[in-house]
Design a protein around this motif. Structure first.
Motif, mmCIF file in Angstrom:
data_model
loop_
_atom_site.group_PDB
_atom_site.id
_atom_site.type_symbol
_atom_site.label_atom_id
_atom_site.label_comp_id
_atom_site.label_asym_id
_atom_site.label_seq_id
_atom_site.Cartn_x
_atom_site.Cartn_y
_atom_site.Cartn_z
ATOM 1 N N LEU A 14 0.845 -1.188 0.000
ATOM 2 C CA LEU A 14 0.000 0.000 0.000
ATOM 3 C C LEU A 14 0.886 1.245 0.000
ATOM 4 N N GLY A 15 0.733 2.069 -1.037
ATOM 5 C CA GLY A 15 1.437 3.344 -1.082
ATOM 6 C C GLY A 15 0.497 4.449 -0.623
ATOM 7 N N THR A 16 0.862 5.146 0.441
ATOM 8 C CA THR A 16 -0.022 6.164 1.026
ATOM 9 C C THR A 16 0.500 7.562 0.718
ATOM 10 N N PHE A 17 -0.378 8.508 0.872
ATOM 11 C CA PHE A 17 0.004 9.909 0.636
ATOM 12 C C PHE A 17 0.216 10.593 1.989
ATOM 13 N N GLY A 18 1.307 10.223 2.646
ATOM 14 C CA GLY A 18 1.647 10.842 3.935
ATOM 15 C C GLY A 18 2.006 9.850 5.010
ATOM 16 N N ALA A 19 1.601 8.569 4.869
ATOM 17 C CA ALA A 19 1.858 7.568 5.907
ATOM 18 C C ALA A 19 2.895 6.546 5.468
ATOM 19 N N GLY A 20 3.610 6.782 4.374
ATOM 20 C CA GLY A 20 4.681 5.914 3.943
ATOM 21 C C GLY A 20 4.196 4.657 3.227
ATOM 22 N N LEU A 21 5.034 3.602 3.277
ATOM 23 C CA LEU A 21 4.761 2.326 2.603
ATOM 24 C C LEU A 21 4.306 1.315 3.632
ATOM 25 N N GLN A 22 3.232 0.545 3.319
ATOM 26 C CA GLN A 22 2.715 -0.462 4.241
ATOM 27 C C GLN A 22 2.587 -1.788 3.497
ATOM 28 N N HIS A 23 3.083 -2.870 4.153
ATOM 29 C CA HIS A 23 3.072 -4.218 3.578
ATOM 30 C C HIS A 23 2.091 -5.060 4.378
ATOM 31 N N VAL A 24 1.024 -5.571 3.718
ATOM 32 C CA VAL A 24 -0.012 -6.372 4.389
ATOM 33 C C VAL A 24 0.167 -7.815 3.955
ATOM 34 N N GLU A 25 0.604 -8.680 4.888
ATOM 35 C CA GLU A 25 0.779 -10.099 4.620
ATOM 36 C C GLU A 25 -0.446 -10.851 5.124
ATOM 37 N N ASN A 26 -0.847 -11.920 4.389
ATOM 38 C CA ASN A 26 -2.052 -12.709 4.709
ATOM 39 C C ASN A 26 -3.266 -11.790 4.841
ATOM 40 N N PRO A 27 -3.601 -11.015 3.812
ATOM 41 C CA PRO A 27 -4.694 -10.041 3.932
ATOM 42 C C PRO A 27 -6.048 -10.701 4.124
ATOM 43 N N ASP A 28 -6.213 -11.992 3.731
ATOM 44 C CA ASP A 28 -7.510 -12.659 3.858
ATOM 45 C C ASP A 28 -7.724 -13.270 5.235
ATOM 46 N N SER A 29 -6.708 -13.282 6.097
ATOM 47 C CA SER A 29 -6.841 -13.893 7.422
ATOM 48 C C SER A 29 -7.494 -12.912 8.387
ATOM 49 N N ASP A 30 -7.895 -13.449 9.551
ATOM 50 C CA ASP A 30 -8.529 -12.593 10.575
ATOM 51 C C ASP A 30 -7.527 -11.608 11.176
ATOM 52 N N LYS A 31 -6.258 -12.027 11.242
ATOM 53 C CA LYS A 31 -5.236 -11.154 11.823
ATOM 54 C C LYS A 31 -4.079 -11.006 10.859
ATOM 55 N N PRO A 32 -4.260 -10.190 9.812
ATOM 56 C CA PRO A 32 -3.153 -9.998 8.856
ATOM 57 C C PRO A 32 -1.974 -9.274 9.519
ATOM 58 N N THR A 33 -0.788 -9.516 9.005
ATOM 59 C CA THR A 33 0.431 -8.859 9.517
ATOM 60 C C THR A 33 0.710 -7.613 8.690
ATOM 61 N N ILE A 34 0.847 -6.468 9.372
ATOM 62 C CA ILE A 34 1.072 -5.188 8.679
ATOM 63 C C ILE A 34 2.430 -4.632 9.098
ATOM 64 N N THR A 35 3.294 -4.372 8.132
ATOM 65 C CA THR A 35 4.613 -3.768 8.401
ATOM 66 C C THR A 35 4.650 -2.387 7.759
ATOM 67 N N LYS A 36 5.062 -1.380 8.536
ATOM 68 C CA LYS A 36 5.091 0.000 8.047
ATOM 69 C C LYS A 36 6.524 0.455 7.820
ATOM 70 N N TYR A 37 6.740 1.174 6.717
ATOM 71 C CA TYR A 37 8.043 1.767 6.417
ATOM 72 C C TYR A 37 7.829 3.265 6.221
ATOM 73 N N VAL A 38 8.469 4.073 7.068
ATOM 74 C CA VAL A 38 8.299 5.525 6.992
ATOM 75 C C VAL A 38 9.664 6.197 6.960
ATOM 76 N N PHE A 39 9.645 7.467 6.645
ATOM 77 C CA PHE A 39 10.872 8.260 6.577
ATOM 78 C C PHE A 39 11.426 8.541 7.970
#
Length: 838
Positions: A14-39
């Motif tokens: 996910l490329g955001t306009f102000g919140a950096g880059l976000q990586h969503v692993e296992n998006p179909d699961s109940d508890k997906p893993t989200i990793t954020k990369y910011v400046f």
């Protein structure tokens, strides 16, 4: 979210306009893993949080376009970002769309179309000169299997095939167009500062020579073939100054160098059309001549002159030395016979005796001056004590006891003054001891200052001077407590001494860059700068200036304070002006965060500890604070038959447990890590909630200083290790008996009066508050302990312990007694029937 991309493994980028880059692993699961990369400031982080476009290279990398951070390559394995910005040759740091061609080159749009050769790490730009007439581009790009690339722009869609683009552009030829000296453009044969720097144009010059005072210059350059093309970029360097090429755009076509040292330099400039094909460099040799005092002829002349001067000095010195030796030989010959007649031993002894006599005389003079100062300062208080003692005797015979009380107060003040002078003398004597060692510890600065205030409070009250204390520091200070207390007392005494009647002394405790700063601010008579400079300029004792009420002093205070502060790595500074008051600032080394305040603010963290220690309400409770488990076990075995014993492993937890449980007696060790027993005792005795609890100090130290420290902070008794179990038991029993007698007295007062006249303490105020509540709600049927605790927002257990500890009975018993007293009073009025009263 501004842009979305699905990876081969099913995860989402996910490329955001102000919140950096976000990586969503296992998006179909109940508890997906989200990793954020910011400046952030890390050079391997994302260069900008505004992401405009993304391109997935595969398992290895992800390319990102940013709005202000240029082009980013994200390494999926290493989790690091590689940046490509205008510093690397980009035309703009705003990247709109990204796509890859069949040769694995990255094509992206900004204000032009650019290509990044991923192997060579070179960047080529394509603009209007190449047929790209777009004013702006969108954030979308695509490629066909045949290699054709598509970019969205203001005109629709820009399409081309990279393999048909001709990259063999001819590099433009750079040339020097102008030169400026100190910001002024210089033309050929033009006079500048009394000289003509150039005889021909800089465009046709290969070498220029300038004097040392014309060493700030700027060189302007341009391209001969395309002088105004925005596609042309330049790089230049000054050999001998610059270590690498400096890159610039077509609009910044000048190189500036300020204050060049004398020497030889070569300026080199080259041009390119953005395809990493550089032209042949244009070179200009620059010579900055040295100043005259660095010329070879001057240096040779100076060396010659210096050599002649040294040789002349040696000659005359040798000649003079020879003449002096001749005179000395003649003198030695005349005196030899005389020296042989004298007794050398007697002469040496006489010299030694004279030196000792001189030293003794100096000591006697200092001693005589010291005795005169002491006699002068002691004479007033002693005369006052003697004279008022005689007056008391006379008033006693006349039985005028009200007058006697007044005279006793005056004698007490004189005695205190005399003791103060004696303490100052002893402190000064200590300060003169060169072997005196400081024993700094971490201590609550506010406690030391409050101690000093209590010692001078009487003097301040006599002059109607108010003392205000403001503590804005959450850190302890590191200082010897005795030395620190003496320094604070002296500085505060001086502030009161030189402040007029009705004045104010303000004490500020603040954190500074150098440690903990304690400032004593008064609005007194002040001092001149000369007076401040003279305070520490001599080792001789000086009589102090009389105070606002003609108070006198020994002059020891500031000098003694300076010595003690030096031994504690502290500092003392004075700021003052006549009739504008004085500010004396003491700076002490800073310790850790204020552990005493932490202990009270974090009492909720100790609930687990207290829950583990079951306490019976049928026995007295004794809290033992010691870091030695064996000592705690011995005390437990000694007291467990008579009391419930709870324990704390250190001073911090001891304070917390004491604040919650309110034990009947506290036994504490002195030497403990963190909060010491002295600090624990001092804090609990100054807290209104725990001040009434008897405290027994236990220590392996048997010196008088340790005992005095314990008693000075409020300890009720002291026992040495290894202690006698019988003596410990009897001391605890004595403290409990004393506490019981106080409880009985309080109970009697509570039963007789509606608002008992008890000391102004936290516990007594709380009892009075509960008593008033009981009286105002005595007609309510549900008046019980739970109801009172809920209405007054007090812990039921704490309320029970408080009443049992202070009055000897429970709150329930008191309510019954109070109702009976009220009923009895109503019966005495004979206005009500028994059924009505019930």
């Amino acid at each position: 979210m501004f842009t979305l991309l699905e990876d081969a493994d099913g995860s989402l980028w996910l490329g955001t306009f102000g919140a950096g880059l976000q990586h969503v692993e296992n998006p179909d699961s109940d508890k997906p893993t989200i990793t954020k990369y910011v400046f952030n400031k890390n050079e391997n982080s994302l260069s900008n949080n505004f992401i405009t476009s993304m391109f997935n290279e595969g398992k290895n990398a992800l390319w990102l376009g940013t709005n202000g951070g240029g082009l980013n390559r994200f390494d999926k394995k290493r989790k690091t970002f590689e940046h490509f910005t205008t510093d690397n040759g980009l035309r703009s740091n705003v990247v709109q769309a990204i796509v890859m061609d069949l040769d694995s080159n990255i094509w992206f749009s900004s204000n032009v179309i650019s290509k990044l050769d991923t192997k060579e790490k070179t960047i080529t730009h394509y603009d209007a000169s190449d047929g790209v007439y777009s004013r702006y581009f969108t954030c979308h790009a695509q490629s066909n299997p045949d290699g054709t690339l598509y970019f969205g722009d203001d005109k629709g869609i820009l399409t081309f095939n990279p393999k048909y683009i001709d990259n063999n552009k001819i590099a433009p030829i750079p040339e020097l167009s102008a030169i400026r000296l100190f910001g002024k453009e210089i033309n050929p044969r033009e006079m500048h500062k009394d000289i003509v720097p150039f005889n021909k144009s800089i465009t046709f010059s290969d070498t220029i020579e300038l004097p040392f005072y014309l060493n700030s210059l700027s060189l302007e350059f341009a391209s001969i073939l395309q002088p105004n093309s925005k596609s042309v970029s330049y790089s230049f360097m000054m050999e001998g100054i610059d270590e690498q090429w400096i890159y610039t755009k077509y609009s910044e076509r000048q190189a500036i160098y300020v204050s060049l040292p004398h020497g030889k330099y070569t300026f080199v400039v080259r041009a390119s059309l953005g395809n990493n094909i550089w032209s042949k460099p244009r070179m200009l040799h620059i010579i900055i001549s040295p100043p005259w005092w660095k010329m070879l002829w001057f240096r040779l002349t100076f060396v010659l002159f210096f050599t002649i001067a040294i040789a002349s000095l040696i000659y005359f010195y040798t000649k003079n030395l020879k003449q002096r030796n001749i005179r000395l030989e003649q003198l030695v010959a005349r005196r030899t016979d005389e020296l042989q007649k004298n007794n050398t031993t007697l002469q040496e002894e006489r010299i030694v005796v004279e030196m000792k006599n001189k030293q003794l005389n100096d000591v006697l003079q200092s001693k005589e001056k010291l005795i005169n100062i002491i006699a002068h300062d002691f004479k007033g208080p002693l005369n006052g004590i003697f004279g008022f003692a005689q007056l008391i005797q006379n008033e006693k015979n006349k039985k005028r006891y009200d007058k006697i009380d007044e005279l006793i107060d005056i004698i007490s003040n004189s005695a205190k003054s005399l003791v103060g002078q004696m303490v100052a003398l002893l402190d000064w004597t200590k300060s003169e001891d060169k072997n005196l060692q400081a024993n700094p510890i971490e201590i609550h600065t506010k406690i030391l200052v409050e101690d000093a205030i209590s010692l001078v409070k009487t003097i301040a009250d006599q002059k109607n001077i108010s003392i205000e204390l403001h503590n804005d520091c959450v850190f302890n200070s590191v200082v010897d407590p005795l030395m620190g207390s003496m320094v604070f007392r002296n500085i505060l005494s001086n502030a009161i001494k030189y402040t007029h009647q009705g004045g104010t002394v303000t004490i500020l405790i603040q954190e500074s860059t150098e440690g903990v700063a304690i400032s004593f601010v008064d609005n007194g008579i002040g001092m001149t700068k000369e007076k401040i400079d003279s305070l520490f300029s001599t080792d001789e004792l000086q009589e102090s200036t009389p105070g606002t009420d003609n108070e006198t002093g020994t002059g020891f205070g500031l000098r003694m304070s300076k010595i003690f502060l030096d031994k504690n790595n502290g500092k003392l500074s004075i700021t003052s002006a006549e009739r504008q008051g004085t500010v004396v600032t003491i700076t002490l080394p800073k310790g850790s965060k204020n552990i005493l305040e932490e202990a009270t603010s974090n009492t909720t963290e100790q609930n687990t500890t207290l829950a583990e220690q079951t306490v019976s309400r049928s026995k007295n409770i004794v809290l033992v604070v010691d870091d030695d488990k064996e000592v705690i076990n011995i005390i437990k075995k000694t007291l467990e038959e008579y009391c419930d014993v709870i324990e704390a492993p250190n001073g911090k937890e001891g304070i917390s447990i004491a604040m919650q449980v309110l034990p009947d007696v506290i036994i504490s060790d002195i030497q403990m890590p963190g909060t010491t027993g002295i600090e624990l005792c001092e804090y609990l005795k100054k807290n209104k909630k725990t001040a009434h609890i008897p405290l027994l100090m236990v220590s392996s130290f048997n010196d008088e200083e340790t005992k005095n420290n314990a008693f000075s902070v409020g300890a009720n008794d002291y026992i040495e290790k290894p202690f006698n179990a019988f003596q410990l038991l009897k001391k605890v029993e004595a403290l409990l008996v004393l506490k019981q007698k106080i409880s009985e007295k309080t109970r009697t007062d509570v039963a007789i009066e509606l608002y008992p006249d008890m000391p102004d303490e936290y516990d007594n105020k709380l009892i009075q508050k509960v008593n008033a509540f009981v009286d105002s709600h005595i007609n309510i049927e549900k008046l019980n302990v739970n109801f009172i605790a809920q209405e007054l927002n007090i812990s039921r257990t704490q309320l029970w312990r408080l009443y049992k500890s202070r009055t000897g009975e429970t709150l329930g018993d008191y309510i019954k007694e109070r109702k009976l007293q009220k009923a009895y009073a109503l019966l005495l009025t004979q206005k009500y029937r028994i059924s009505d009263i019930a």
